[in-house]
Motif scaffolding. Structure first.
Motif, PDB file in Angstrom:
ATOM      1  N   PRO A 136      -5.549   6.630  -1.531  1.00 56.35           N
ATOM      2  CA  PRO A 136      -5.871   8.050  -1.661  1.00 56.35           C
ATOM      3  C   PRO A 136      -6.849   8.599  -0.468  1.00 56.35           C
ATOM      4  O   PRO A 136      -7.864   8.225  -0.263  1.00 56.35           O
ATOM      5  N   MET A 137      -6.029   9.230   0.591  1.00 57.16           N
ATOM      6  CA  MET A 137      -6.759   9.262   1.750  1.00 57.16           C
ATOM      7  C   MET A 137      -7.350  10.495   2.011  1.00 57.16           C
ATOM      8  O   MET A 137      -6.685  11.560   1.260  1.00 57.16           O
TER       9      MET A 137
ATOM     10  N   LYS B 240      -7.976  14.447  10.672  1.00 57.16           N
ATOM     11  CA  LYS B 240      -7.045  14.914  11.560  1.00 57.16           C
ATOM     12  C   LYS B 240      -6.150  13.684  11.824  1.00 57.16           C
ATOM     13  O   LYS B 240      -6.312  12.436  11.464  1.00 57.16           O
ATOM     14  N   THR B 241      -5.213  13.954  12.893  1.00 59.24           N
ATOM     15  CA  THR B 241      -4.304  12.929  13.223  1.00 59.24           C
ATOM     16  C   THR B 241      -4.912  11.507  13.421  1.00 59.24           C
ATOM     17  O   THR B 241      -4.559  10.524  13.066  1.00 59.24           O
ATOM     18  N   LYS B 242      -6.003  11.744  14.360  1.00 58.50           N
ATOM     19  CA  LYS B 242      -6.419  10.287  15.029  1.00 58.50           C
ATOM     20  C   LYS B 242      -7.108   9.612  13.788  1.00 58.50           C
ATOM     21  O   LYS B 242      -6.880   8.266  13.549  1.00 58.50           O
ATOM     22  N   GLU B 243      -7.888  10.172  12.759  1.00 58.93           N
ATOM     23  CA  GLU B 243      -8.313   9.582  11.604  1.00 58.93           C
ATOM     24  C   GLU B 243      -7.295   8.915  10.665  1.00 58.93           C
ATOM     25  O   GLU B 243      -7.269   7.846  10.143  1.00 58.93           O
ATOM     26  N   LEU B 244      -6.077   9.756  10.478  1.00 57.38           N
ATOM     27  CA  LEU B 244      -5.016   9.574   9.590  1.00 57.38           C
ATOM     28  C   LEU B 244      -4.448   8.145  10.087  1.00 57.38           C
ATOM     29  O   LEU B 244      -4.100   7.092   9.487  1.00 57.38           O
TER      30      LEU B 244
ATOM     31  N   ARG C 124       0.833  -1.179  -0.089  1.00 57.46           N
ATOM     32  CA  ARG C 124       0.051   0.019   0.099  1.00 57.46           C
ATOM     33  C   ARG C 124       0.772   1.384  -0.150  1.00 57.46           C
ATOM     34  O   ARG C 124       1.801   1.475   0.898  1.00 57.46           O
ATOM     35  N   VAL C 125       0.467   2.203  -1.056  1.00 57.61           N
ATOM     36  CA  VAL C 125       1.126   3.567  -0.902  1.00 57.61           C
ATOM     37  C   VAL C 125       0.299   4.525  -0.912  1.00 57.61           C
ATOM     38  O   VAL C 125      -0.868   4.635  -1.588  1.00 57.61           O
ATOM     39  N   CYS C 126      -0.090   5.295   0.277  1.00 56.42           N
ATOM     40  CA  CYS C 126      -1.022   6.229   0.495  1.00 56.42           C
ATOM     41  C   CYS C 126      -0.539   7.504   0.273  1.00 56.42           C
ATOM     42  O   CYS C 126       0.561   7.925  -0.078  1.00 56.42           O
ATOM     43  N   ILE C 127      -1.375   8.303  -0.499  1.00 54.05           N
ATOM     44  CA  ILE C 127      -1.486   9.878  -0.832  1.00 54.05           C
ATOM     45  C   ILE C 127      -2.172  10.425   0.009  1.00 54.05           C
ATOM     46  O   ILE C 127      -3.519  10.283  -0.304  1.00 54.05           O
TER      47      ILE C 127
ATOM     48  N   ASP D  82      -7.310  -8.056 -12.206  1.00 52.56           N
ATOM     49  CA  ASP D  82      -8.357  -8.458 -11.119  1.00 52.56           C
ATOM     50  C   ASP D  82      -7.649  -8.348  -9.597  1.00 52.56           C
ATOM     51  O   ASP D  82      -8.093  -8.484  -8.738  1.00 52.56           O
ATOM     52  N   ASP D  83      -6.564  -7.783  -9.580  1.00 55.64           N
ATOM     53  CA  ASP D  83      -5.839  -7.465  -8.481  1.00 55.64           C
ATOM     54  C   ASP D  83      -6.289  -6.030  -8.072  1.00 55.64           C
ATOM     55  O   ASP D  83      -6.677  -5.227  -8.592  1.00 55.64           O
ATOM     56  N   ASN D  84      -6.043  -5.733  -6.684  1.00 54.31           N
ATOM     57  CA  ASN D  84      -6.474  -4.437  -5.988  1.00 54.31           C
ATOM     58  C   ASN D  84      -5.443  -3.298  -6.736  1.00 54.31           C
ATOM     59  O   ASN D  84      -4.360  -3.578  -6.713  1.00 54.31           O
ATOM     60  N   ALA D  85      -6.058  -2.231  -6.898  1.00 50.73           N
ATOM     61  CA  ALA D  85      -5.340  -0.920  -7.685  1.00 50.73           C
ATOM     62  C   ALA D  85      -5.677   0.217  -6.574  1.00 50.73           C
ATOM     63  O   ALA D  85      -4.730   1.082  -6.411  1.00 50.73           O
ATOM     64  N   LEU D  86      -6.786   0.079  -6.108  1.00 52.91           N
ATOM     65  CA  LEU D  86      -7.029   1.638  -5.157  1.00 52.91           C
ATOM     66  C   LEU D  86      -7.741   0.703  -3.755  1.00 52.91           C
ATOM     67  O   LEU D  86      -8.540  -0.057  -3.859  1.00 52.91           O
ATOM     68  N   ILE D  87      -7.429   1.560  -2.746  1.00 53.16           N
ATOM     69  CA  ILE D  87      -8.324   1.568  -1.458  1.00 53.16           C
ATOM     70  C   ILE D  87      -8.637   2.733  -1.244  1.00 53.16           C
ATOM     71  O   ILE D  87      -8.020   3.557  -0.841  1.00 53.16           O
ATOM     72  N   MET D  88      -9.862   3.088  -1.176  1.00 54.39           N
ATOM     73  CA  MET D  88     -10.457   4.581  -1.037  1.00 54.39           C
ATOM     74  C   MET D  88     -11.500   4.417   0.355  1.00 54.39           C
ATOM     75  O   MET D  88     -12.359   3.599   0.386  1.00 54.39           O
TER      76      MET D  88
END
Length: 602
Positions: free
Chosen positions: A134-135, A140-144, A107-110, A219-225
């Motif tokens: 894509p987050m 805020k900090t707790k959610e992140l 996972r690479v988060c932006i 059919d592999d994961n590309a995004l987790i939104m």
């Protein structure tokens, strides 16, 4: 203009999806390698075998169509062609693989406001087989902390404002290996950290490298939104390469189908238009962590070969300036943004004649939207759609003559997608009857990340998605929405969890019981209302309550307070019944404290 017969529509569809064409449709079982998607097992979906199957295929469209040197991205004083964006994405992709050891499905988060590096990050991470996350940049900090821990993110790309929120948790996140900070004039004042690297250094080292090969399958994961819902924590919606590409292809098929229908209605033969892609320009006025921004604007631009003009926050006058300066042809956003522009005192000072399509989704538009757009924009056709993060945004579309004929509808299902209305016992309902909106198609989510129970609650065994919306389908197959069953409030297109709001409000010691409810708003669609039964007769104000909601983002905080004089209504199981609360408020025309005294509103 008379409606087409079923036979005419069938003939159009047969031509549109003819064997051997890009839009040929075929029935297929999507076989995921993992065995944790039982709702897809053995289920047949209509797919586009000749269309793009992975995001690498999608990003390759400008090269395949000879548009690599066309304008692609404009942000402030920066301009990129498709070629320049591809070269920078290749450098970043090479760094992810060769310098940071990113492997397939890592996972690479932006997390950032809209800026070119965000778009480059999406291209790079998904092209090398990582899963991009894509987050929400408003968190805020707790959610992140929850999102990064839940996703198991290995690499974060972020801007300076988000980095400051991450600093307190950098050492707590054991899966997180590196944070790549986007260029910023104030970045020099940042304290060094073993995990911290600068974007310009990372990319500069790998300039000229080729993009490493894609190691993920279609059919592999590309995004987790992440999207808010009925639970306190947001759910990670897992979207595959094929599901994203399928949704984009559906949108293209819809556009061509609409033009074919218009030609038949006019008694003409449809011939594809030869339009220079450089004619098209779209305004990116919504966040890239939204499916509207990421799918309807960013991803679709590769297929069209159009220019994308980026805003990092909504500013009405700046939007009008950009429309005039960049000759924007397409405006896609929540209805509030369209209303904002039309109601702006300087609206008529700007040349908006380049606009050809104005509309979007994310919230229900007023029924007057069609006439308002037609009267305020010289050449623009109004459009409206329906979709969710779980459906890759593009499920139903309504534009052109059909929108004018049905201004209260969000459209028909895009080609290959299916919509239906079911009752509470999962039985299909006939046209015109109101019930639960269901969606089936290859664009649907794979699953909720690490939440099999939530997945099972949302997806049926035969692949139908419970949208949480209520509505009906008319005789022509057009969907009309009429409320929601989910406990979410949609404020200006932003999903807000009622449970999260209530959790924040309960931090106030004077609150005995509370219930978060939507309050209608003329432009935002809904605002957050909170119904409170005070503890021991405590005197409460909205300001005091909001002050205790420290873990809520500003847009999630209540803006309306209803004081209830007795225990809140309950059902047979003892749960608070919000439907009854809302009915009591509606029947008795009860006003919130802020509606009684508008000056008291935050």
């Amino acid at each position: 203009m008379p409606a087409l017969t079923k036979e005419q529509e069938a003939a159009i569809d047969a031509t549109l999806h003819a064997p051997g064409t890009l839009l040929e449709m075929r029935e297929e079982v999507i076989a995921f390698e993992e065995n944790h998607a039982p709702h897809h097992k053995g289920v047949k979906y209509q797919v586009y075998p000749n269309g793009p199957q992975t995001l690498v295929d999608l990003f390759s469209f400008p090269k395949a169509t000879g548009n690599l040197d066309n304008p692609f991205l404009v942000y402030e004083d920066k301009r990129y062609t498709f070629r320049e964006a591809d070269e920078e994405a290749s450098a970043l992709g090479s760094a992810l693989i060769n310098d940071f050891g990113v492997k397939t499905l890592d996972r690479v988060c932006i997390v950032s406001k809209n800026r070119p590096e965000y778009a480059i990050g999406v291209m790079a991470s998904t092209s090398v087989g990582a899963t991009c996350v894509p987050m929400n940049s408003w968190w805020k900090t707790k959610e992140l902390e929850y999102g990064l821990d839940n996703s198991g993110t290995k690499i974060v790309l972020c801007d300076l404002d988000r980095y400051k929120l991450l600093v307190p948790i950098l050492d707590k996140l054991t899966n997180l290996e590196k944070v790549i900070l986007f260029d910023d004039a104030n970045a020099g004042s940042v304290e060094p950290h073993p995990k911290l690297l600068m974007y310009k250094d990372v990319v500069s080292k790998r300039r000229g490298d080729a993009m490493p090969p894609l190691t993920a399958g279609k059919d592999d994961n590309a995004l987790i939104m992440y999207t808010s819902g009925t639970t306190g924590h947001p759910k990670g919606v897992v979207l595959t390469h094929r599901s994203i590409c399928h949704a984009i292809t559906c949108a293209v098929a819809h556009s061509i189908r609409q033009k074919m229908m218009a030609a038949v209605k006019a008694g003409k033969t449809f011939t594809p238009e030869e339009v220079d892609p450089k004619h098209f320009a779209v305004l990116l006025n919504v966040p890239l962590f939204h499916a509207t921004g990421l799918h309807s604007v960013f991803f679709l631009s590769f297929v069209i070969g159009r220019k994308m003009v980026m805003m990092d926050k909504w500013n009405i006058e700046q939007a009008l300036q950009l429309i005039e300066r960049e000759r924007i042809t397409n405006f896609t956003g929540v209805p509030t943004m369209v209303l904002d522009m039309m109601n702006h005192p300087n609206f008529k000072k700007y040349d908006t004649s380049s606009l050809e399509a104005v509309g979007g989704g994310g919230a229900a538009p007023p029924s007057t939207m069609v006439k308002d757009v037609q009267s305020n924009f010289k050449s623009a056709a109004p459009l409206q759609g329906f979709g969710m993060t779980e459906t890759n945004a593009l499920t139903c579309l309504n534009d052109g003559d059909t929108y004018a004929e049905r201004p209260t509808s969000c459209g028909r299902a895009t080609p290959s997608m299916q919509i239906a209305i079911w009752d509470d016992n999962d039985k299909p309902l006939p046209a015109g009857q109101k019930g639960n909106v269901m969606v089936k198609g290859a664009a649907n989510l794979k699953e909720y990340w690490r939440k099999p129970e939530a997945t099972a609650d949302t997806m049926t065994a035969d692949g139908w998605l419970r949208t949480g919306d209520v509505g009906h389908i008319d005789e022509g197959g057009y969907l009309h929405l009429g409320g929601r069953t989910k406990e979410i409030i949609i404020r200006g297109g932003e999903n807000i969890s009622c449970v999260a709001v209530e959790d924040g409000v309960y931090q106030h010691p004077g609150v005995a019981e509370c219930a978060a409810i939507p309050v209608p708003h003329p432009t935002l669609g809904e605002e957050v209302g909170i119904v409170v039964f005070p503890k021991n007769g405590a005197k409460l104000t909205l300001e005091e309550i909001v002050a205790k909601c420290e873990d809520l983002a500003k847009f999630e905080c209540p803006t309306h307070l209803y004081i209830w004089s007795e225990q809140l209504p309950r059902g047979a199981t003892g749960k608070i019944v919000k439907r009854e609360i809302r009915q009591i408020i509606e029947d008795n025309k009860i006003l919130s404290e802020q509606q009684k005294n508008p000056k008291s509103k935050l």
